[in-house]
Structure formats: structure tokens, C-alpha cells
Design a protein around this motif. Structure first.
Motif, PDB file in Angstrom:
ATOM      1  N   ILE A 162       0.811  -1.216   0.000  1.00  0.00           N
ATOM      2  CA  ILE A 162       0.000   0.000   0.000  1.00  0.00           C
ATOM      3  C   ILE A 162       0.848   1.271   0.000  1.00  0.00           C
ATOM      4  CG2 ILE A 162      -1.756   1.301   1.277  1.00  0.00           C
ATOM      5  CD1 ILE A 162      -2.907  -1.359   2.229  1.00  0.00           C
ATOM      6  N   LEU A 163       1.774   1.372   0.934  1.00  0.00           N
ATOM      7  CA  LEU A 163       2.526   2.626   1.076  1.00  0.00           C
ATOM      8  C   LEU A 163       3.569   2.831  -0.020  1.00  0.00           C
ATOM      9  CD1 LEU A 163       3.025   2.767   4.958  1.00  0.00           C
ATOM     10  CD2 LEU A 163       1.199   3.778   3.554  1.00  0.00           C
ATOM     11  N   LYS A 164       4.218   1.738  -0.452  1.00  0.00           N
ATOM     12  CA  LYS A 164       5.282   1.875  -1.445  1.00  0.00           C
ATOM     13  C   LYS A 164       4.757   2.031  -2.866  1.00  0.00           C
ATOM     14  CE  LYS A 164       8.996  -0.480   1.066  1.00  0.00           C
ATOM     15  NZ  LYS A 164       9.945  -1.632   1.059  1.00  0.00           N
ATOM     16  N   ILE A 165       3.551   1.543  -3.134  1.00  0.00           N
ATOM     17  CA  ILE A 165       2.990   1.679  -4.486  1.00  0.00           C
ATOM     18  C   ILE A 165       1.570   2.247  -4.392  1.00  0.00           C
ATOM     19  CG2 ILE A 165       4.341   0.073  -5.863  1.00  0.00           C
ATOM     20  CD1 ILE A 165       2.424  -2.137  -5.125  1.00  0.00           C
ATOM     21  N   PRO A 166       1.462   3.525  -4.012  1.00  0.00           N
ATOM     22  CA  PRO A 166       0.133   4.153  -3.875  1.00  0.00           C
ATOM     23  C   PRO A 166      -0.549   4.324  -5.220  1.00  0.00           C
ATOM     24  CG  PRO A 166       1.844   5.808  -3.733  1.00  0.00           C
ATOM     25  CD  PRO A 166       2.553   4.482  -3.777  1.00  0.00           C
ATOM     26  N   ALA A 200      -3.404  10.321  -0.262  1.00  0.00           N
ATOM     27  CA  ALA A 200      -3.406  11.692   0.232  1.00  0.00           C
ATOM     28  C   ALA A 200      -1.988  12.179   0.515  1.00  0.00           C
ATOM     29  CB  ALA A 200      -4.257  11.790   1.498  1.00  0.00           C
ATOM     30  N   HIS A 201      -1.138  11.286   1.027  1.00  0.00           N
ATOM     31  CA  HIS A 201       0.236  11.661   1.364  1.00  0.00           C
ATOM     32  C   HIS A 201       1.092  11.854   0.112  1.00  0.00           C
ATOM     33  CE1 HIS A 201       3.981  11.928   3.539  1.00  0.00           C
ATOM     34  NE2 HIS A 201       4.465  10.880   2.882  1.00  0.00           N
ATOM     35  N   ASN A 202       0.999  10.908  -0.824  1.00  0.00           N
ATOM     36  CA  ASN A 202       1.889  10.921  -1.981  1.00  0.00           C
ATOM     37  C   ASN A 202       1.437  11.863  -3.088  1.00  0.00           C
ATOM     38  OD1 ASN A 202       4.121   8.610  -1.856  1.00  0.00           O
ATOM     39  ND2 ASN A 202       2.309   7.859  -0.798  1.00  0.00           N
ATOM     40  N   SER A 232      -0.331  14.965   5.448  1.00  0.00           N
ATOM     41  CA  SER A 232       0.375  14.156   6.441  1.00  0.00           C
ATOM     42  C   SER A 232      -0.118  12.712   6.382  1.00  0.00           C
ATOM     43  CB  SER A 232       0.142  14.711   7.848  1.00  0.00           C
ATOM     44  OG  SER A 232       0.669  16.014   7.962  1.00  0.00           O
ATOM     45  N   LEU A 233       0.803  11.798   6.648  1.00  0.00           N
ATOM     46  CA  LEU A 233       0.473  10.370   6.626  1.00  0.00           C
ATOM     47  C   LEU A 233       0.213   9.893   8.049  1.00  0.00           C
ATOM     48  CD1 LEU A 233       0.346   7.633   5.063  1.00  0.00           C
ATOM     49  CD2 LEU A 233       2.785   7.379   5.609  1.00  0.00           C
ATOM     50  N   PHE A 234      -0.930   9.271   8.257  1.00  0.00           N
ATOM     51  CA  PHE A 234      -1.181   8.642   9.548  1.00  0.00           C
ATOM     52  C   PHE A 234      -1.853   7.290   9.322  1.00  0.00           C
ATOM     53  CE2 PHE A 234      -4.499  11.764   8.643  1.00  0.00           C
ATOM     54  CZ  PHE A 234      -5.668  11.029   8.727  1.00  0.00           C
ATOM     55  N   ILE A 235      -1.342   6.290  10.006  1.00  0.00           N
ATOM     56  CA  ILE A 235      -1.843   4.916   9.882  1.00  0.00           C
ATOM     57  C   ILE A 235      -2.297   4.453  11.255  1.00  0.00           C
ATOM     58  CG2 ILE A 235      -1.269   2.527   9.318  1.00  0.00           C
ATOM     59  CD1 ILE A 235      -1.335   4.280   6.870  1.00  0.00           C
TER      60      ILE A 235
END
Length: 488
Positions: free
Chosen positions: A170-174, A227-229, A234-237
Motif C-alpha cells: 500500500i505505502l510503497k505503491i500508492p 493523500a500523502h503521496n 500528512s500520513l497517519f496509519i
């Protein structure tokens, strides 16, 4: 003569000029300019192939009538072609009398229980109902208190994603599109399953429960990555929480402060319930039946359903409603003036404004005629949330659009014509009041509808092992093979 031909001729003249005026600087400039224009105006290979593809894939409309083709799997009277049987859900919006559709109040049944009765049941007890609804759809019976507690435990145990999955998948390939992210994420879960192709019902149930539990986590994290990329936010998980259920987990994971009100949670829970199932004939449920009949795995079947729901003709209608509302606000000087609002709605119907398709989104349905029971239930809850949010004026705009559209249809097509608001008219408004970004509107639909998809998949595998293989009539003209050097 079109510009493309003009510039091609100029290009040929430029070549001739170059040949006969090798030392003239002005000719060089002319050649350079014309060559550029010629190159810009020439169709690309892909454009030429596209034209060829369109030309050779067009079937004459009269053939459909000639061969009695049920386009869209619809009969000539507007009813759906019967292709299967189901006990999971039933949509009733009209009666058939002498093979003609007669308008009727809409009803939606989950496993034989009318949706209004189901909703009023858990609302009277002041509790959420999505998990209970999911249990009902999957197993065909209402759970006892102990059954429901055990089922909620199973869901809670499955909400976390596999180790390393969030970071790597998810995070590495948004993705800019959360439905695209959801579909890819489902397929990757295949690789984390030790028995992905086991078609035993016990295994399919395990997979189904895990997917139902993980959809909220996937779409929440998928949105945060987007939203972050792409939006520089801001990124929040936030990890999913035990004991709060699906609706509250979605609000918890999508909000930076994890805060939400009781009414907000109740409203989202109701929306999930109303979108959980809509009979076996809707496009994504039917796609689930078709793909499941081939003997494929659960991840492939459910990702297919997500791909179907992604289409703007199926799952994206509430986004169209939102776009229409924004357009109305921009162009109607006083949106609370019913006369001005009605005038603009008439212009929309006449294809003069908005997207010029002549549709008032959120109004009308393929099955429901006099009313959509989902819209009635969500409208009532939307009003309650609007009071809490101090957005009653906004609620009244949607209400006026509903009432004025009904008036316009009767004025334009006769008093016997029926059109009603569908669930999409109010679902987008509800999501907006819940501060849910538009990118999550359709993924939320999928998060609800997966309960129905999994139920339909199980029903297909248990009841009908025959692969779906409808007929297509070939209308091609016989052609002879032409050797390569003889083709024009």
C-alpha cells in the motif's frame, strides 16, 4: 479539404522546393515549419489503429432486433432476463400484469427479511447492524447473541493486514484511485494465503470473512497513501480496533484524531447495510456468479466484482450526484428558491447545462419505480445527522431536488409517470457530512457490497457447478485469406 490533407500536400511541396532550391534559406525555414505542422497533424499509429478497431467492431443496431438479442440482459418490457436463482437478496420495484410493468412501492429483502424490518430491529435495540446483516447474508439466518459475538471476534481477528503488507503493497505503491488500489490489494492477498485455490466451503468462508474484515483497513490505508503521496498531506496509519465494528473502524482509521459521534457511526453503519446486497442481477454480483462458475479462486472472483463496481454506470453514481450538486450551486443564484432550482433542473433534463447528458443523478432506478426503500431509510437518517451537523439547509436542497424532479417528470411525461430518488441521492450527502473524501465513496460501497458478493459466490459454488456460457450470435461476413504482399 481538411487541415490534415492540406499539410500533407504542403509537406510534399516542401520536398519539391527543397529539391529545386537547395541554396535558398527561406525555403529551409518553410520546410522546417511545414514539416513540423505536417508531423503534428498526421495521425499516430495508435490513432489509425483506433479508427480501424472502431470500424471493425461496430455491429449494426438492427441486428439486435433481428436476432432478438437481450441487450443488457433486459427483456423488451424492461425486466431482467432470468439467468439464475438465489435466496440471498430480492429487489421488488414493480408488478407484472399482462407482461407490462406496473409501478409499485419498492421493497428490498435480505434472505427474505424486508430491509425496513431488519433496520428497525437493530435500531430499536440501539446497536449497529452491519455485522448482523453480513452474518444473515452469508449463512441465511439471523445470529443468536452468542453467534454474533463469535462472528464479531472472527472479524476482529482478521482486520489486521499480513506482516509487511501495509508497507510493501500500500505505502510503497500508492494509487490515485482507491478502487484500483483495492483491486490490486485483493489479488496480492492470494500470495499470503497458504490454500488460495481450495474451493471447499470452509476455506471459502475463511477467505470471505478475512476479506470482509480487511476491506475497511485496505481502503483506509489506501486513501492515506494517496493523500500523502499525491496531495502532500500528512500520513497517519491507525491500526483497526477490536470491539467497535466495521463502521466505527472506518471512521477511526480515516480520521487523524480518531474521533466520531454516535450519530455519525450509526449513519455510516446504516449506509453499509443498505449497500450490502441488491439481488443477484446487479452487475457486480452477476460478475461474481459468472467468474465463480469457472472454478477460480476467491481473490480473483472478488477482485472481478470490484472491477465491475468501479465502473461509473454501477458504483460511481453518488460521485455524479456530488458533481451535479456542485454545478447547481455554481449556477443557481439562490439554491433555496424552488422556482429557480426547478428552472435549472429543467435545463439539465433538456441537456442544456451540467454535463449535457440529460440526467438528474440520484433520481430513477432500473427496478424501483415509486420508491427506493434504501433512499427512504437513508434520507431519514441523513436528516438526523444534518440536525447534528447544522446542515439542514443543505439537506433541504437534496430534498427539493427530489421533489422538483418528480414534479418535472409528471409535467413533461404525464401524471402517470413515476420516478423516485434512489439511494445515491442521499449517500453522497451523508458521506460529505461525515467528512469522508470523495475518493472513498465507491470504495465504501465495495466495503459494504462484499458481504453480498461473498454470499453469492458461496451460493454459486454450492448450488450450480455449471460454468456460465451464454450464446453470442456471429454476424460476420465470410472473407478469404489474402497473402501479405497482396494486401492494400
Amino acid at each position: 479539404m481538411n487541415k490534415r490533407v492540406d499539410y500533407t500536400i504542403l509537406g510534399n511541396l516542401a520536398i519539391l522546393a527543397k529539391k529545386n532550391n537547395l541554396t535558398n534559406p527561406e525555403v529551409y525555414a518553410f520546410i522546417k515549419e511545414v514539416s513540423k505542422l505536417d508531423q503534428d497533424m498526421q495521425p499516430s499509429i495508435l490513432e489509425l489503429l483506433s479508427d480501424l478497431a472502431k470500424k471493425n467492431n461496430f455491429i449494426q443496431p438492427e441486428y439486435y432486433d433481428k436476432y432478438n438479442v437481450k441487450r443488457g440482459l433486459r427483456n423488451s418490457n424492461g425486466t431482467g432476463v432470468l439467468v439464475g436463482l438465489t435466496e440471498i437478496g430480492s429487489v421488488e420495484g414493480y408488478k407484472l400484469e399482462e407482461n407490462k410493468k406496473v409501478p409499485a412501492e419498492g421493497q428490498l429483502f435480505y434472505r427474505g427479511i424486508e430491509i425496513k424490518e431488519l433496520v428497525s430491529g437493530f435500531q430499536r435495540e440501539k446497536r449497529h447492524g452491519f455485522e448482523e446483516t453480513t452474518y444473515l447474508l452469508l449463512f441465511g439466518a439471523l445470529p443468536t447473541r452468542n453467534d454474533l459475538e463469535n462472528f464479531n471476534d472472527l472479524l476482529d481477528e482478521s482486520r489486521q493486514l499480513p506482516a509487511g503488507y501495509t508497507e510493501n503493497m500500500i505505502l510503497k505503491i500508492p494509487s490515485k484511485d482507491i478502487m484500483n488500489k483495492l483491486q490490486r490489494s485483493i489479488l496480492v492477498l492470494y500470495s499470503h494465503d497458504e490454500t488460495p485455490d481450495d474451493l471447499g466451503i470452509k476455506n471459502i468462508l475463511r477467505q470471505s470473512i478475512q476479506l470482509i474484515a480487511r476491506f475497511p483497513t485496505i481502503i483506509s490505508y489506501g486513501y492515506q497513501a494517496k493523500a500523502h503521496n499525491f496531495d502532500n498531506k500528512s500520513l497517519f496509519i491507525h491500526p483497526p480496533q477490536r470491539g467497535i465494528g466495521t463502521a466505527e473502524n472506518i471512521l477511526y482509521m480515516t480520521r487523524s484524531d480518531n474521533q466520531y459521534t454516535k450519530t455519525e457511526a450509526e449513519t455510516l453503519d446504516l449506509s453499509l447495510i443498505l449497500h450490502a446486497e441488491h439481488g443477484g442481477g446487479n452487475n457486480s454480483a452477476f460478475a461474481t456468479h459468472v467468474v465463480s462458475s469457472s472454478g477460480t479462486d476467491t481473490y480473483s472472483a472478488i477482485s472481478t466484482a470490484v472491477g465491475s463496481l468501479k465502473g461509473h454506470k454501477h458504483g460511481g453514481a453518488n460521485i455524479r450526484v456530488r458533481e451535479m450538486i456542485l454545478n447547481i450551486k455554481e449556477n443557481v443564484s439562490n439554491i433555496h428558491d424552488r422556482g429557480k432550482l426547478k428552472d435549472y433542473l429543467l435545463k439539465i433534463l433538456r441537456k442544456e447545462v451540467f454535463n449535457k447528458e440529460g440526467l438528474i443523478y440520484g433520481m430513477g432506478h432500473a427496478v424501483y419505480t415509486k420508491s427506493d426503500p434504501r433512499a427512504l431509510l437513508l434520507k431519514e437518517k441523513a436528516h438526523e445527522l444534518a440536525i447534528e451537523k447544522d446542515t439542514v439547509d443543505e439537506f433541504n436542497l437534496y430534498k427539493n431536488i427530489e421533489e422538483l424532479t418528480i414534479e418535472l417528470f409528471k409535467e413533461m411525461k404525464g401524471k402517470d409517470v413515476h420516478i423516485a430518488a434512489n439511494v445515491d441521492l442521499y449517500s453522497g450527502f451523508v458521506y460529505e457530512m461525515l467528512n469522508i473524501p470523495p475518493e472513498l465513496y465507491t470504495p465504501l460501497f465495495a466495503t459494504a457490497r462484499i458481504a453480498g458478493w461473498c454470499a453469492h459466490r458461496i451460493e454459486q459454488i454450492v448450488s450450480d457447478q455449471k460454468i456460465m456460457r451464454p450464446a453470442y450470435k456471429s454476424v460476420h461476413v465470410h472473407k478469404n485469406y489474402i497473402p501479405l504482399n497482396e494486401r492494400m
